[in-house]
Every structure is written in structure tokens, then in C-alpha cells.
Enzyme design. Structure first.
Site, PDB file in Angstrom:
ATOM      1  N   SER A   6      -9.882   2.113   3.000  1.00  0.00           N
ATOM      2  CA  SER A   6      -8.987   2.869   2.179  1.00  0.00           C
ATOM      3  C   SER A   6      -7.979   2.038   1.369  1.00  0.00           C
ATOM      4  O   SER A   6      -7.436   2.545   0.399  1.00  0.00           O
ATOM      5  CB  SER A   6      -8.194   3.848   3.052  1.00  0.00           C
ATOM      6  OG  SER A   6      -7.307   3.142   3.898  1.00  0.00           O
TER       7      SER A   6
ATOM      8  N   LYS B 200       0.855  -1.184   0.000  1.00  0.00           N
ATOM      9  CA  LYS B 200       0.000   0.000   0.000  1.00  0.00           C
ATOM     10  C   LYS B 200       0.895   1.238   0.000  1.00  0.00           C
ATOM     11  O   LYS B 200       1.935   1.251   0.678  1.00  0.00           O
ATOM     12  CB  LYS B 200      -0.887  -0.022   1.250  1.00  0.00           C
ATOM     13  CG  LYS B 200      -1.911   1.104   1.318  1.00  0.00           C
ATOM     14  CD  LYS B 200      -2.804   0.987   2.563  1.00  0.00           C
ATOM     15  CE  LYS B 200      -3.869   2.069   2.604  1.00  0.00           C
ATOM     16  NZ  LYS B 200      -4.735   1.974   3.798  1.00  0.00           N
TER      17      LYS B 200
ATOM     18  N   SER C  36     -10.201  -0.315   7.074  1.00  0.00           N
ATOM     19  CA  SER C  36      -9.561  -0.131   5.763  1.00  0.00           C
ATOM     20  C   SER C  36      -8.891  -1.360   5.162  1.00  0.00           C
ATOM     21  O   SER C  36      -8.458  -1.327   4.009  1.00  0.00           O
ATOM     22  CB  SER C  36      -8.531   0.991   5.831  1.00  0.00           C
ATOM     23  OG  SER C  36      -9.171   2.238   5.860  1.00  0.00           O
TER      24      SER C  36
END
Lengths: 484, 95
Positions: free
Chosen positions: A151, A76, A175
Site C-alpha cells: 500500500s 506516508k 506494504s
């Protein structure tokens, strides 16, 4: 190769069926072929990936390969990666080349992983649909008009479409678990303190925790084992032995006590999601588990507590973006204040600004007690609910998200509507507990996730519980047709 | 809880955030909605409840006061918008 799990790929490498370079090329080619549709990557690091793969193959040739040597992985874009752009999904960091590696990145490289690139995400991890990214929304591989969740939407979508066999994520209010559910992959958010936050760009420091996405619980066990552990550079990291998450995967579920919180099955839950979740729970009964109805009476307060605590912590954390040491600086500032105001005004998107402002307000003179202190007290009540529940049961189960994926644009104008897509996941972060989401079915072609919540440090048990379900079912192995 | 544009401007100033004039009304509406949403907390009786700032009830860990980092100024300043002779440049603050 992309249809294999990480565990299978590890065996393939070990048995010499393919090299790390072949494997890495295969995934890089898939990214090139498909990511234009998905937008799941912000940066693809093809060249360094090939170099790392060659080095992994060389280590294997010398008999120095470990279990994970040469396996590709995506990070990420919230984790600092030395020499590689680390944007956090924001214009603010569009020009930021990280000068150091996050502990997670360092540990996973040392374990042998080859980084394919950095995945798209909601700006500064603030969002539940990946629509707040400066780099544009990520699309759900199961239906390109739908969001992947957020997210960590890029990581979830990349793993679901098998553009990467595994990916890291972070989970502040859901997330990892919510995008895992919406994309039909397995996601794990560990106990707060299990994974180092050093080098992981901070959003809400008392809630943020790194974790993983994989095709299976077994894959998540491999991934967690390589990323977890004490780090003296993170003052909230806990000095506690990392278990062998593989060895307990097959343990029996005979006598397992599963708690179903009535608040997680109340109004607001999509009927199709409820049906799939109940079916999965019935399967656990056939494995010898015992179902108990429980209550987490303060559940409905989790989202309001979160939307005080998280913005408050974010307004403090994001004050570091001042246009002086790194990140965006506006053109021709006329004085220091103008530089701060315009650099931050231009660098941050709307949702980030909203949260900074809510946090600033909640912490400002005269409002602190009414908002921040009050929220911290209710946070305690929420945490106490879990403590009481874990006196009665071993694991709590329910839906990960109230509905399957929603359409891009459907909720982006209404912050409150968007916030409610995390109602079942937020409380877990407030308490600091570990949680997982595993795929347990589909509604109209969109995946449904079952959430597993464990007591502190019960990652091995959660992975075991998830694995046993996946031994009997194949929801986790299904792939969207377009990407097969 | 309803914020007006003036209050939005004050909060934006405290946070050092420039908000475009035409966007201020939207911010006022959205922020008011969010504050309304969290307002339900005020109805909860929390008398005597210890605030929970953090999931871990542990004291802050301290380390020995020893130099552990090497000087990496040049590396770190590579990502700065403006530097000169090892110093960060900002608009003039003192006349």
C-alpha cells in the site's frame, strides 16, 4: 542533488556544499515537475517545508545541527501530521486536518528532517497496487502503465523517481517491501514493536508496523535510527535500546548462514525474478555466506490466515469512522442509523468495504471459532516455522514478490489475484519479524527485489547484510531514465 | 462458501455499511471468493495449538492512574462534522 543518497546529502549539508533550503527547493521543484505523471503525493507542504529548512539552516549556522538536520523526507499519508491533511488515501478522511502528530512524525522532525509532503497510498493501507486510493493510482516510475505496488506505493514511487530522498511507510502484509521491490528501492519493515504506532492510522493492529524507504541500506539505517524507540503512548511498543544501525553496516558476512525456503521458489514464481534472486544469493556466497535449503512448511497458509486476521482487526478498527467525531458525514441524515450507514457507505471504497465485511462475518456469532480462532491457531504454526528455521540459519532470503510490477487494472477486479502478490511477505507480519527488500536486478526494465527476513530485533544485521551487497553492486542506485 | 444477496445485506447491516443495490451481486461474488480462499484453513489439524493473537507474548503494559492529558476539546472538535457548545451533534435519537 537528487542523485545523492541520504547519507551523501547529510555530508553535503555538513560540508556546506548546499543549504537545507536549496536542497528542499530542489526536491519541491522536482515534485512540481514530475508528480503530475506519478501521482505519488496527496499533499505537498511546500511552505512549511521551506520554513523548516530555513530553521534547519539557522540551527546549523549556530553550530547546533545534528547528523540529519535539514534533510527532506516524505511521510506516508497514514501518519497524523498536525495541521496538515491526513487522508489515509480515503474519501472518509478527505476533510481531516490532523490535530496532532504521530510519534514517528514528531521524532523525525526532532531529528531534523524537513517534511516535503504526504504520499499517496492504498485506501487505509488495504491494497497491493495503490489502485484503491481515493486520489487515484500511483504510477510506477520505471513504466508509467504499471503499478508501483502497495500500500505504500506513493512513498516507493517518490523515492524511486527521486522526488524525495527518503520516505516513511507502513507494512501490514508487505506494504513496504512489495512496493520497494516493484519500484527498485530499499525498504525496511522493522520488528513489530520497534516503531511506535501512536498516531499511525490503524488497519490491523497486531500486524501494522512503520518503516522506511531509502536509496540504500545505509539510508534506511539512518532513517530507522531516528524513528525507532520506546513510546509509552503505544501499548505494544517495546522498551528496548535502539542500536546504532550505522556502526555495524560494514561487518563481515563470513560464515553467515542464509536459508532458502523451498516454498518461496515453488510454482508461481516468475522465472526472471527467480533468476535475479538466485544471482544475488550467489553473490552472497562470494562474500563468505553459506547457503542452506530450508522449509517453512505452512507458507501457503499465510495468505488465508492473513485474510481472516487482517479483515477482523480492520472491521474493529474502522468502526471508529462513524461520522460523529471526525471524517465524512453524509448530507441530511434522517436518523442515526442512516447517518452511520450512508457516511460509511460513501466514505469507504470497495476494497475497504469488502474487508470490513469479511471481518464482520468472521467475527460474527457462530463463525468466530471456524474463522478467527482457526486463523490464530494456524498463525502460531507459521510463526513456529520461522522459530525452527532461525535455529538453523541467520537470515532467510527469497523473492519479495512473485513477479515484477503488473499493469494498472490487470488485477483490480480480482481480489484473490491481488492478494497473491503478497504471498512471500505476509508471513513475516504474522510472526512479527523484521524484513527488508533490496533491488537485485531487472526483468524487462522492471525492478526485482530480494527479500531478507531476520529473527526478532535483527534490524542491524539485516541492514549490514543488505549494505554489503550494495557495496558491490549498483542496482540500488539506478534511476528510471525519465526522471534522471 | 457461497453468500447470497440477503447474507450480504445482513453483514452490511452488522457493519453499518450502505451498499448500493446494483453493487450487491458483486459483493456477494467477491466475498464468497474470499471465504472460499480462506476455507483451506479448515483442513489443517490445529488440535492443541494455542491461538496466536499477537506477535508479542507479553502482558499488557499498565501505567499509573494519573492525569497525563490536558483538555484539548476545542482543538479536537475542529475536525468534527457538527458541534455546538462543545457537544457533538447527531440526528435526534429520542422522541
Amino acid at each position: 542533488m537528487h542523485k545523492m543518497t541520504l547519507a551523501q546529502l547529510a555530508r553535503g549539508l555538513h560540508d556546506g556544499e548546499f543549504s537545507s533550503l536549496e536542497l528542499t527547493e530542489h526536491f519541491l521543484k522536482r515534485i512540481e515537475q514530475y508528480d503530475e505523471q506519478l501521482n505519488s503525493f496527496i499533499t505537498v507542504t511546500g511552505e512549511t517545508a521551506r520554513e523548516a529548512a530555513k530553521a534547519a539552516d539557522a540551527r546549523r549556522a549556530q553550530g547546533q545541527a545534528g547528523l540529519l538536520t535539514g534533510l527532506p523526507l516524505a511521510h506516508k499519508d497514514i501518519f497524523n501530521t498536525r495541521g496538515v491533511k491526513t487522508s489515509c488515501g480515503s474519501r472518509m478522511l478527505d476533510n481531516y486536518i490532523a490535530p496532532y502528530d504521530a510519534t514517528v512524525v514528531e521524532k523525525m522532525r526532532e531529528a531534523g528532517f524537513v517534511m516535503l509532503g504526504k504520499t499517496n497510498m492504498d485506501e487505509f493501507a488495504m491494497g497491493s497496487s495503490n489502485e484503491t486510493s481515493f486520489y487515484g493510482p500511483v504510477r510506477n516510475p520505471w513504466h508509467l502503465e504499471y503499478v508501483p505496488g502497495g500500500s505504500s506505493g506513493g512513498s516507493a514511487a517518490a523515492v524511486a523517481a527521486r522526488l524525495a530522498p527518503a520516505a516513511t511507510g507502513t507494512d501490514t502484509g508487505g506494504s513496504i517491501r512489495q512496493p520497494a521491490a516493484l519500484c527498485g528501492v530499499t525498504g525496511l519493515k522493522p520488528t513489530y514493536g520497534r516503531v511506535s504506532r501512536w498516531g499511525m492510522i490503524a488497519f490491523a493492529s497486531s500486524l501494522d508496523q512503520g518503516g522506511v524507504f531509502g536509496a540504500s541500506a545505509e539510508d534506511c539505517a539512518l532513517l530507522l535510527g531516528s524513528m525507532a524507540g520506546f513510546d509509552e503512548r503505544d501499548s505494544t511498543s517495546i522498551d528496548r535500546t535502539v542500536e546504532d544501525y550505522q556502526s555495524s553496516l560494514e561487518n563481515t558476512l563470513e560464515g553467515l548462514r542464509i536459508g532458502l525456503p523451498k516454498e518461496y521458489f515453488a510454482a508461481g514464481l516468475d522465472a526472471g525474478v527467480a533468476e535475479r534472486v538466485h544471482a544475488a544469493i550467489r553473490h552472497y556466497e562470494t562474500l563468505g555466506a553459506e547457503i542452506r535449503d530450508i522449509s517453512l512448511p505452512n507458507s501457503q497458509l499465510a495468505a488465508p490466515v492473513y485474510y481472516v486476521v487482517a479483515p477482523a482487526e480492520c472491521s474493529s478498527n474502522l468502526s471508529r469512522f462513524d461520522g460523529v467525531r471526525f471524517g465524512h458525514r453524509c448530507e441530511d441524515p434522517k436518523d442515526l442509523v442512516d447517518m452511520y450507514m450512508r457516511s460509511r457507505g460513501e466514505g469507504f471504497g470497495d476494497e475497504v468495504k469488502r474487508r470490513i465485511m469479511v471481518g464482520t462475518y468472521a467475527l460474527s456469532a457462530g463463525y468466530y471459532d471456524a474463522y478467527y480462532l482457526k486463523a490464530q491457531q494456524v498463525r502460531r504454526l507459521i510463526s513456529n516455522d520461522f522459530a525452527a528455521a532461525f535455529d538453523e540459519v541467520d537470515v532467510i532470503m527469497g523473492p519479495t514478490a512473485p513477479s515484477p510490477a503488473f499493469k494498472i487494472g490487470e488485477k483490480s477486479d480480482d481480489p484473490i489475484e491481488m492478494y497473491l502478490s503478497d504471498i512471500y511477505t505476509i508471513a513475516v507480519n504474522l510472526a512479527g519479524l523484521p524484513g527488508m527488500s533490496i533491488p537485485v536486478g531487472e526483468v524487462d526494465g522492471l525492478p526485482v527485489g530480494l527479500q531478507l527476513i531476520g529473527n526478532y530485533w535483527s534490524e542491524a544485521r539485516l541492514l549490514n547484510i543488505a549494505h554489503r551487497y550494495q557495496q558491490d553492486t549498483d542496482w540500488h542506485l539506478r534511476m528510471p531514465d525519465v526522471f534522471v | 462458501m457461497s453468500l447470497d444477496i440477503e447474507q450480504v445485506e445482513k453483514i452490511a447491516w452488522l457493519a453499518r455499511l450502505q451498499i448500493e443495490a446494483e453493487a450487491k451481486a458483486d459483493y456477494a461474488r467477491n466475498l464468497s471468493d474470499i471465504l472460499d480462499f480462506v476455507e483451506q484453513l479448515s483442513r489443517i489439524d490445529t488440535t492443541g495449538v494455542t491461538p496466536m493473537a499477537h506477535p508479542q507474548d507479553l502482558p499488557q503494559r499498565l501505567r499509573a492512574d494519573e492525569v497525563t492529558e490536558s483538555d484539548q476539546r476545542e482543538l479536537f472538535q475542529q475536525v468534527a462534522p457538527a458541534v455546538e457548545n462543545g457537544l457533538y451533534l447527531v440526528p435526534k435519537v429520542i422522541e
